[in-house]
Scaffold this active site. Structure first.
Site, short mmCIF file in Angstrom:
data_model
loop_
_atom_site.label_atom_id
_atom_site.label_comp_id
_atom_site.label_asym_id
_atom_site.label_seq_id
_atom_site.Cartn_x
_atom_site.Cartn_y
_atom_site.Cartn_z
N HIS A 69 0.88 -1.18 0.00
CA HIS A 69 0.00 0.00 0.00
C HIS A 69 0.92 1.23 0.00
CE1 HIS A 69 -2.76 2.97 1.84
NE2 HIS A 69 -3.75 2.18 1.47
N ASP A 108 3.43 -3.95 7.99
CA ASP A 108 2.13 -3.32 7.84
C ASP A 108 1.06 -4.39 8.14
OD1 ASP A 108 -0.31 -2.49 6.86
OD2 ASP A 108 0.47 -1.70 4.98
N GLN A 161 -4.10 -5.26 7.09
CA GLN A 161 -5.03 -6.27 6.58
C GLN A 161 -4.84 -7.62 7.27
OE1 GLN A 161 -7.51 -5.48 4.81
NE2 GLN A 161 -6.89 -3.52 3.92
N LYS A 184 -10.35 -0.77 10.29
CA LYS A 184 -10.44 -1.97 9.46
C LYS A 184 -10.75 -3.20 10.30
CE LYS A 184 -7.13 -0.11 6.13
NZ LYS A 184 -7.90 0.21 4.95
N CYS A 224 -4.69 2.20 -3.73
CA CYS A 224 -3.48 2.80 -3.14
C CYS A 224 -2.28 1.87 -3.31
CB CYS A 224 -3.67 3.15 -1.67
SG CYS A 224 -5.02 4.27 -1.38
C1 LIG Z 1 -2.36 -2.95 3.53
C2 LIG Z 1 -2.72 -1.56 3.96
N1 LIG Z 1 -1.79 -0.79 4.53
C3 LIG Z 1 -2.05 0.45 4.95
C4 LIG Z 1 -3.28 1.01 4.80
C5 LIG Z 1 -3.51 2.41 5.27
O1 LIG Z 1 -4.36 2.39 6.36
P1 LIG Z 1 -4.96 3.77 6.94
O2 LIG Z 1 -5.59 4.46 5.78
O3 LIG Z 1 -5.95 3.31 7.96
O4 LIG Z 1 -3.83 4.51 7.51
C6 LIG Z 1 -4.29 0.27 4.19
C7 LIG Z 1 -5.62 0.86 3.96
O5 LIG Z 1 -6.28 0.59 2.98
C8 LIG Z 1 -4.01 -1.06 3.77
O6 LIG Z 1 -4.94 -1.83 3.21
#
Ligand SMILES: Cc1ncc(COP(=O)(O)O)c(C=O)c1O
Length: 412
Positions: A126, A203, A206, A229, A369
């Site tokens: 992401h 990260d 998910q 999430k 993203c």
């Molecule tokens: C794998 C992953 N990392 C990071 C993020 C970013 O999360 P946030 O927008 O809650 O900071 C997302 C959000 O879609 C994501 O799916």
């Protein structure tokens, strides 16, 4: 056919008021959980309860409301830390995964990264696990390189090994891809990276909402996730790091509550994790996240995963019969989080999402993203259906009917 056997989905669905909503006169089929999840009544009630009964700032006031708010906020920290196998002192409340990686960029990166250093991320990340490292590399004169992917959407471990041979300063990797669903063996990756002398960032945006996660077993220096999430409110998430690591870092933001003493020419820092929580924190949403953690823990994350594997099996079987259906990422539910990215012939994902919306079905369409990944897949965008505890086989069957209808409209 609402039961998937892991638990009673119908009973779970009754806890989510929004699922009673109708969209264009149809039952809401919410399959956009990787973007954000719906909230159970317990989470909504926790927010209302805070604002209606004991709204107050934390860590400051000695009056009853102030003490109750502080206790609830710290109890949310303890519950959330325990949920991912960490101790409360190892959990910094942040806005979400994005703020967590940016915190690492500034508070760790500014101090530790030097000109000529190598930073490593992967092609399935992401943007929040790419752009902060690009910015860090640019500001320090360091280089950012990407671990490649295999054709099945898994990480190319050979490419990782080759980059580890270059002694990177940082290795940043996702636990579960928000597009491909690929579940990475982050414990093994972190162990290899550590042997190569790298600091690791995982990260967990998910993974924490869908799998049992023990951050101690993963062994990353930094592990990040977002509350919204995982059935919690927006604007709250966590960064997990060892107490010593946090102590060695510089502050992220300066201001109230993150200090011990302030003089005209310098300041000293509060104990961790408070050193990283400057100003008035997001009290209500942290308490809401605590309620979400209670909710998920009561079901049990092993059951949540079991449920999603069943949904994945059903979806992979059902959707593969749709004419023109092309799946991206691992084909086996065991290797995959509850995320299905696909395209339907050459229908643009936005058109597809609009047609499905007419049927009350919410999916995501776009680049998710993850533009470097889209380029690697050689597509401008994909459609994505993603699951949570309240999804049922009925939701997947409705998606299949919707995709068939879209196929007929576009003469696939
Ligand atoms: C794998 C992953 N990392 C990071 C993020 C970013 O999360 P946030 O927008 O809650 O900071 C997302 C959000 O879609 C994501 O799916």
């Amino acid at each position: 056919m609402l039961k998937t056997e892991a638990f009673d989905v119908e009973k779970v669905r009754a806890d989510f008021p929004i699922l009673k909503r109708r969209v264009h006169g149809k039952r809401l089929v919410y399959l956009d959980n990787a973007a954000t999840t719906q909230k159970p009544k317990a989470v909504i009630d926790a927010l209302v309860d805070f604002y209606s009964r004991y709204n107050s700032n934390v860590h400051r006031s000695v009056h009853t409301l102030g003490e109750e708010a502080t206790e609830a906020y710290e109890s949310a920290r303890s519950k959330t830390a325990k949920f991912v196998g960490a101790s409360p002192k190892e959990l910094v409340f942040v806005r979400g995964t994005t703020e967590a990686t940016n915190l690492v960029r500034f508070a760790w990166g500014d101090k530790n990264v030097r000109k000529g250093d190598l930073l490593v991320t992967t092609l399935m990340e992401h943007h929040s696990n790419i752009v902060p490292w690009q910015l860090l590399a640019k500001s320090k004169g360091a280089t950012l390189k990407f671990v490649g992917l295999n054709s099945d959407g898994t990480l190319d471990m050979g490419s990782l090994e080759a980059l580890l041979d270059e002694s990177p300063k940082l290795v940043a990797v996702t636990h579960c891809s928000n597009v491909l669903g690929t579940i990475n063996d982050v414990a093994a990756i972190c162990a290899k990276a550590r042997r190569a002398g790298a600091t690791t960032v995982v990260d967990g945006a998910q993974s924490v909402p869908h799998l049992p996660v023990d951050t101690g077993e993963v062994g990353a220096d930094f592990y990040a996730f977002s509350g919204h999430k995982m059935l919690g409110p927006t604007g709250i998430g966590a960064l997990i790091a060892k107490k010593k690591t946090l102590e060695e870092m510089d502050p992220f933001q300066g201001g109230g509550e993150m200090i011990k003493q302030v003089f005209q020419d310098h300041s000293t820092w509060n104990d961790v994790p408070y050193k990283f929580e400057a100003g008035t924190v997001n009290i209500a949403d942290a308490i809401g996240l605590g309620a979400a953690v209670d909710y998920l823990a009561a079901i049990g994350m092993a059951k949540v995963r079991e449920h999603e594997v069943r949904l994945l099996d059903h979806a992979l079987q059902t959707l593969s019969t749709v004419k023109g259906f092309k799946l991206y990422g691992p084909q086996d539910s065991q290797d995959k989080g509850g995320v299905i990215s696909f395209n339907l012939a050459d229908i643009h994902p936005h058109d597809l999402a609009t047609i499905l919306d007419e049927d009350g079905i919410a999916i995501r369409s776009g680049h998710h993203c993850a533009q470097p990944l889209m380029r690697w897949l050689d597509v401008p965008a994909t459609s994505r259906a993603s699951f949570q505890v309240y999804n049922s086989y009925d939701d997947i069957d409705a998606l299949k009917v919707g995709l068939d209808r879209a196929g007929r409209i576009f003469k696939v």
